[in-house]
Design an enzyme around this catalytic site. Sequence first.
Site, mmCIF file in Angstrom:
data_model
loop_
_atom_site.group_PDB
_atom_site.id
_atom_site.type_symbol
_atom_site.label_atom_id
_atom_site.label_comp_id
_atom_site.label_asym_id
_atom_site.label_seq_id
_atom_site.Cartn_x
_atom_site.Cartn_y
_atom_site.Cartn_z
ATOM 1 N N ASP A 8 1.959 77.535 34.306
ATOM 2 C CA ASP A 8 3.376 77.522 33.246
ATOM 3 C C ASP A 8 4.245 78.291 33.792
ATOM 4 O O ASP A 8 3.930 79.409 34.100
ATOM 5 C CB ASP A 8 2.682 77.618 31.795
ATOM 6 C CG ASP A 8 3.535 76.914 30.675
ATOM 7 O OD1 ASP A 8 2.919 76.348 29.866
ATOM 8 O OD2 ASP A 8 4.736 77.230 30.838
ATOM 9 N N ALA A 11 3.734 69.966 32.196
ATOM 10 C CA ALA A 11 4.872 70.723 32.287
ATOM 11 C C ALA A 11 6.258 69.939 32.398
ATOM 12 O O ALA A 11 6.277 69.018 33.360
ATOM 13 C CB ALA A 11 4.625 71.657 33.328
ATOM 14 N N LYS A 21 11.459 68.542 27.448
ATOM 15 C CA LYS A 21 11.109 67.529 26.485
ATOM 16 C C LYS A 21 12.151 67.107 25.097
ATOM 17 O O LYS A 21 12.103 66.296 24.335
ATOM 18 C CB LYS A 21 10.018 67.471 25.908
ATOM 19 C CG LYS A 21 9.798 68.833 25.076
ATOM 20 C CD LYS A 21 8.506 68.816 24.336
ATOM 21 C CE LYS A 21 8.542 70.092 23.416
ATOM 22 N NZ LYS A 21 7.220 70.349 22.678
ATOM 23 N N ASN A 23 14.059 69.041 37.151
ATOM 24 C CA ASN A 23 12.827 69.532 36.653
ATOM 25 C C ASN A 23 11.527 68.440 36.627
ATOM 26 O O ASN A 23 10.475 68.794 37.285
ATOM 27 C CB ASN A 23 13.039 70.290 35.349
ATOM 28 C CG ASN A 23 11.763 70.989 34.983
ATOM 29 O OD1 ASN A 23 11.220 71.912 35.576
ATOM 30 N ND2 ASN A 23 10.925 70.531 33.864
ATOM 31 N N SER A 70 5.145 58.569 26.972
ATOM 32 C CA SER A 70 5.611 58.575 25.529
ATOM 33 C C SER A 70 5.947 57.220 24.919
ATOM 34 O O SER A 70 6.380 56.463 25.860
ATOM 35 C CB SER A 70 6.720 59.528 25.259
ATOM 36 O OG SER A 70 7.490 59.169 24.211
ATOM 37 N N TYR A 110 15.823 62.005 29.199
ATOM 38 C CA TYR A 110 14.614 62.445 29.070
ATOM 39 C C TYR A 110 13.388 61.321 29.148
ATOM 40 O O TYR A 110 12.304 61.123 29.706
ATOM 41 C CB TYR A 110 14.167 63.076 27.459
ATOM 42 C CG TYR A 110 13.078 63.103 26.869
ATOM 43 C CD1 TYR A 110 11.882 63.840 27.618
ATOM 44 C CD2 TYR A 110 12.676 62.042 26.179
ATOM 45 C CE1 TYR A 110 10.623 63.992 26.869
ATOM 46 C CE2 TYR A 110 11.175 62.143 25.477
ATOM 47 C CZ TYR A 110 10.246 63.003 25.828
ATOM 48 O OH TYR A 110 9.188 62.675 25.524
ATOM 49 N N LYS A 131 10.408 59.841 31.665
ATOM 50 C CA LYS A 131 8.959 59.179 31.336
ATOM 51 C C LYS A 131 8.794 57.783 31.976
ATOM 52 O O LYS A 131 7.697 57.623 32.571
ATOM 53 C CB LYS A 131 8.895 59.074 30.076
ATOM 54 C CG LYS A 131 8.744 60.746 29.120
ATOM 55 C CD LYS A 131 7.726 61.306 29.740
ATOM 56 C CE LYS A 131 7.610 62.767 29.107
ATOM 57 N NZ LYS A 131 6.811 63.765 29.823
ATOM 58 N N ASN A 154 12.374 68.026 15.295
ATOM 59 C CA ASN A 154 11.334 67.084 15.137
ATOM 60 C C ASN A 154 11.210 67.259 13.680
ATOM 61 O O ASN A 154 11.065 68.286 13.064
ATOM 62 C CB ASN A 154 9.900 67.398 16.062
ATOM 63 C CG ASN A 154 10.117 66.887 17.313
ATOM 64 O OD1 ASN A 154 10.286 67.744 18.200
ATOM 65 N ND2 ASN A 154 10.583 65.605 17.482
#
Length: 342
Positions: free
Chosen positions: A33, A84, A87, A102, A126, A151, A155, A201
């Site tokens: 991480d 990692a 998000k 990234n 997701s 984002y 995915k 969120n």
Amino acid sequence: MSKKILVTGGTGYIGSHTVVELQNAGYEVIIVDNLDNSNIRILDQITKISGIKPQFYQLDLSEENKVIELAKAHPEISGVIHFAAHKAVGESVQLPLKYYRNNFFSLINLLTAFAGREVDFVFSSSCTVYGQPDQLPVTESAPVKKAESPYGNTKQVAEEILQETAEANTNYHVISLRYFNPVGAHASALIGELPIGVPQNLVPFITQSAIGKRGPITVFGDDYNTPDGSCIRDYIHVVDLAKAHVAAIKLLEDNRTIKYDVFNVGTGKGSSVLETIKAFESATGVKLNYKIGPRRAGDIEQVWGDVTKSAKELHWKAELGLDEMMRSAWAWEQYIAENPFE
Ligand code: UD1
């Protein structure tokens, strides 16, 4: 000898819960991480829960040489669980290159570093890949809709990169898990979500509002075409979600014919924003202040997952309900208020 799994983003929210479940299942874990969006103290918290301190590397996966060195130093690693990534949906719209650089470089560097050997690979995807599905509950075979944000696009494209790489490279066996909305915290209240700044969120906002760190909750829209007018999501307890990763690693170990597969990870049940607020109040006895506000740009009206394939083939099913999600999220919020990390 126990198998060794590399967990990238292992000090993050879903990563840390997955490390604990892997340890419970007898796996050895190495965490990587860069601590960009997590706290080093999570390592001690994991150790308090499981009694085992995972090996840890502070490393940025977008540095190719470092990832190659790491893979060389650990020929015993048999599986990689890749969390990692950046998000934040809103930030990705402002800074798309930060997200593409990234999220893609990290994935490509990992796949390059482990390409020479048999590796099981589990990827954090997701339900955002479905957009607003035409049919509910949404199954894994539903079409992938054009992403609403950079984002979401990372995915979708990452899933394609993984499928193509697994098909071209006989050593790779890959599962993408499409998460619905992860909430809640470990039953010990020693690990949980640690949002930086104002939570975007719903559930972290609820718990921070309840403890007095934030003002009233705004319900983003009550004029949707749903029974109570607020948006519907499939909330999934983070511990159930963590167990789905262990199930994915086990499935790849047991079935060597899998090259690439995708599973929904949800409960199969939708809850509205208003129902979620009520569930928090009844699970904790804490009254919430909320008001109705305008819709949030880019929100999907309603989505929940069909989890038939996960039950049948992944041999995994969510066990914890909304009550437990809310109770554990609240216990964690109280714990971190009393024991702040910095
Ligand atoms: C969002 C992302 C999703 C991503 C996930 C990561 C969008 C459109 N989707 O999911 O791609 O994978 O985060 O965690 O951004 N809500 C309120 N008030 C609040 C906060 C949220 O009413 O203060 C509502 C939202 O309108 C939504 C529901 O609560 O209906 C859940 O929102 P959130 O927790 O942000 O998750 P998603 O938007 O579903």
